[in-house]
Write an enzyme that holds these catalytic residues in place. Structure first.
Site, mmCIF file in Angstrom:
data_model
loop_
_atom_site.group_PDB
_atom_site.id
_atom_site.type_symbol
_atom_site.label_atom_id
_atom_site.label_comp_id
_atom_site.label_asym_id
_atom_site.label_seq_id
_atom_site.Cartn_x
_atom_site.Cartn_y
_atom_site.Cartn_z
ATOM 1 N N HIS A 152 34.660 35.878 44.205
ATOM 2 C CA HIS A 152 35.285 37.018 43.403
ATOM 3 C C HIS A 152 34.130 37.600 42.847
ATOM 4 C CE1 HIS A 152 37.041 38.905 39.680
ATOM 5 N NE2 HIS A 152 38.465 38.451 40.045
ATOM 6 N N ASP A 229 33.068 28.519 39.242
ATOM 7 C CA ASP A 229 34.085 29.590 38.730
ATOM 8 C C ASP A 229 35.511 28.711 38.977
ATOM 9 O OD1 ASP A 229 36.256 31.317 38.601
ATOM 10 O OD2 ASP A 229 35.410 32.815 40.117
ATOM 11 N N GLN A 232 40.684 29.485 39.055
ATOM 12 C CA GLN A 232 41.932 29.304 39.766
ATOM 13 C C GLN A 232 42.415 27.797 39.732
ATOM 14 O OE1 GLN A 232 44.131 31.577 40.306
ATOM 15 N NE2 GLN A 232 42.991 33.438 40.397
ATOM 16 N N LYS A 255 45.330 33.133 32.509
ATOM 17 C CA LYS A 255 45.868 32.491 33.943
ATOM 18 C C LYS A 255 46.458 31.213 33.646
ATOM 19 C CE LYS A 255 42.022 34.925 36.543
ATOM 20 N NZ LYS A 255 42.683 35.961 37.229
ATOM 21 N N CYS A 395 39.436 41.825 44.253
ATOM 22 C CA CYS A 395 38.155 41.557 43.658
ATOM 23 C C CYS A 395 37.044 40.703 44.422
ATOM 24 C CB CYS A 395 37.971 40.960 42.277
ATOM 25 S SG CYS A 395 38.616 42.261 41.058
HETATM 26 N N1 PMP Z 1 37.264 34.444 39.300
HETATM 27 C C1 PMP Z 1 38.376 34.175 39.989
HETATM 28 C C2 PMP Z 1 38.481 33.043 41.262
HETATM 29 C C3 PMP Z 1 39.383 34.858 39.607
HETATM 30 O O1 PMP Z 1 40.626 34.588 40.471
HETATM 31 C C4 PMP Z 1 39.185 35.885 38.622
HETATM 32 C C5 PMP Z 1 40.484 36.610 37.998
HETATM 33 N N2 PMP Z 1 41.022 37.411 39.229
HETATM 34 C C6 PMP Z 1 38.030 35.995 37.929
HETATM 35 C C7 PMP Z 1 36.910 35.178 38.457
HETATM 36 C C8 PMP Z 1 38.047 36.949 36.805
HETATM 37 O O2 PMP Z 1 38.829 36.512 35.643
HETATM 38 P P1 PMP Z 1 39.019 37.406 34.581
HETATM 39 O O3 PMP Z 1 39.276 38.712 35.168
HETATM 40 O O4 PMP Z 1 40.035 36.691 33.714
HETATM 41 O O5 PMP Z 1 37.607 37.680 33.914
#
Ligand code: PMP
Length: 442
Positions: A152, A229, A232, A255, A395
């Site tokens: 991401h 990270d 998920q 999430k 992203c």
């Molecule tokens: N890493 C991953 C794997 C994600 O799915 C996300 C959220 N789409 C993020 C980072 C970023 O999370 P946040 O937008 O809550 O900062």
């Protein structure tokens, strides 16, 4: 803090049945309101943001109504009660992810912020703004920061910038044809110069679950720190960071059935204490002169300014809610849903599943590319059918580029998702194929 709502769904050790899920959904105002509609929306976007149970909404509201005060400031009883709720939530989250101490949990705005705390902090350590012990974060020209092509942007851009600032080299593990990467790929990419290895526990595009414990061992063997990270994974799998051996991990409240505006950075105590804060200001310090500042130990060092207190309390309640259901039990249920999701996709000609077809390697979601139809058209069609998903690059532009596409359509499940919602997604994809004349005969 109110006690968790206890329904039969929460108290049984058996697998979650459809009836249990119906009871669980009744605890979410979003579902309770929408399930009444003639065509209830199929909410399949929990990987972006999940819905919140009444328990979480009430915990925040009750805190604001009865205990709201600035934490860690002043000596009044009200401040003490607010601080207790704030720190109680930290202890709850710490226990949930297997931290040995609540001090290993730093509140952040979200996972993005948590990852930036680490990358920016290492940058400060290399800019002459370190704290005692910061030498361990030294990055010299030729040292390497390793990531993967599947990250991401939140776990990519902060490392790009750190590499640029320090002269370190940013390297990545390329993905394979299905968007995954393996332990062997990591073994081949880690070198004696690797100082940081950052990767997602679960990909938000492929759902691929990385073998974290083994990866950490490989990284530690070359002296690299690991940054996971866990955005998920924590909402969907039992996760124990101490057992996994990870150095830092980041995830978001929104999430995992919790509030927006709160994220978590987990860190090993000695690493947190050696990391300088990148954002500074009030409350995070011990002594300030006109020339210098000394910082508190972790986690307060990383929490300058007024904190998201009700959000922390809400996240603590979300954890209690998940614990009451049983994370392993929820994971089992979600696994069945993902099997159903993947089966529906792979048996439909013209749909390309991103990520592994072997569902034992994936968690919670499936992204798909529809041959001959742009993801935004797919998304619009699905929206008209009341199927709420995420379309775009999620992203993760480099990953999509590596897969030869610019965007995809992602359905993600949570413990409240029903079989019917999964089926509606697959049916709607087939409907989109017909609507846009992109049907492929078997
Ligand atoms: N890493 C991953 C794997 C994600 O799915 C996300 C959220 N789409 C993020 C980072 C970023 O999370 P946040 O937008 O809550 O900062």
């Amino acid at each position: 803090m109110p006690a968790p709502v206890v329904t039969p769904a929460h108290t049984s050790a058996a697998a979650l049945s459809a009836a249990d899920v119906a009871l669980l959904r009744a605890e979410f105002p979003y579902f309770a309101a929408h399930d009444e509609l003639d065509v209830a929306p199929a909410y399949l976007d929990s990987a972006a943001t999940s819905q919140r149970p009444t328990l979480v909404l009430d915990a925040e509201r009750r805190f604001l109504e009865s205990s709201n005060a600035a934490v860690h400031r002043g000596t009044s009883g009200a401040v003490g009660a607010a601080t207790e709720a704030f720190e109680g939530a930290r202890a709850t989250v710490a226990r949930f992810v297997g931290a040995e101490s609540a001090d290993q949990i730093v509140w952040a705005e979200n996972a993005t912020d948590a990852l930036n705390i680490v990358a920016l902090g290492i940058g400060e350590a290399n800019a002459g703004l370190g704290v005692p012990g910061s030498e361990r974060y030294a990055l010299d020209t030729g040292d390497e920061i390793l990531i993967t092509e599947a990250e991401h942007h939140a776990n990519l851009i902060p490392w790009q910038r750190l590499a640029t600032k320090t002269g370190a080299t940013l390297r990545y593990i390329p993905v394979r044809a299905d968007g995954t990467w393996t332990l062997d790929d990591a073994r081949a990419a880690l070198t004696e110069r690797t100082r940081v290895f950052a990767f997602a526990h679960v990909s938000n595009v492929t759902g691929y679950v990385a073998p974290v414990a083994e990866l950490v061992e490989l990284a530690h063997a070359v002296g690299a720190i690991t940054v996971v990270d866990a955005c998920q994974s924590v909402p969907h799998l039992p996760v124990n960071f101490t057992e996994l051996g990870v150095d830092f991990a980041a995830f978001s409240g929104h999430k995992m059935l919790g509030p927006n505006g709160i994220g978590v950075l987990y860190g090993r105590p000695e690493l947190l204490d050696a990391l300088p804060p990148a954002r500074t200001g009030g409350s995070a310090i011990t002594k300030v002169t006109m020339e210098t500042a000394l910082f508190m130990p972790a986690p307060q060092r990383f929490e300058p300014g007024t904190q998201p207190v009700s959000q922390a309390v809400g996240l603590g309640a979300a954890v209690s809610f998940m614990e009451a259901i049983g994370v392993a039990r929820a994971a089992e249920r979600e696994h069945e849903l993902v099997e159903r999701l993947v089966a529906g996709i792979v048996e439909t000609p013209g749909l390309r599943l991103l990520g592994p077809a072997d569902t034992s390697q994936r968690v919670a979601l499936a992204a798909v590319s529809v041959d001959g139809v742009h993801a935004h058209d797919v998304g619009q069609y699905l929206d008209e059918q009341g199927v709420l998903v995420r379309v775009g690059h999620h992203c993760a532009q480099p990953l999509h580029r590596a897969l030869g596409i610019t965007s995809s359509t992602r359905a993600s499940v949570h413990v409240t998702t029903t079989e019917d919602e999964v089926d509606r997604f697959v049916d709607a994809l087939r409907g989109a194929q017909r609507y846009f004349g992109a049907e492929v005969s078997a």
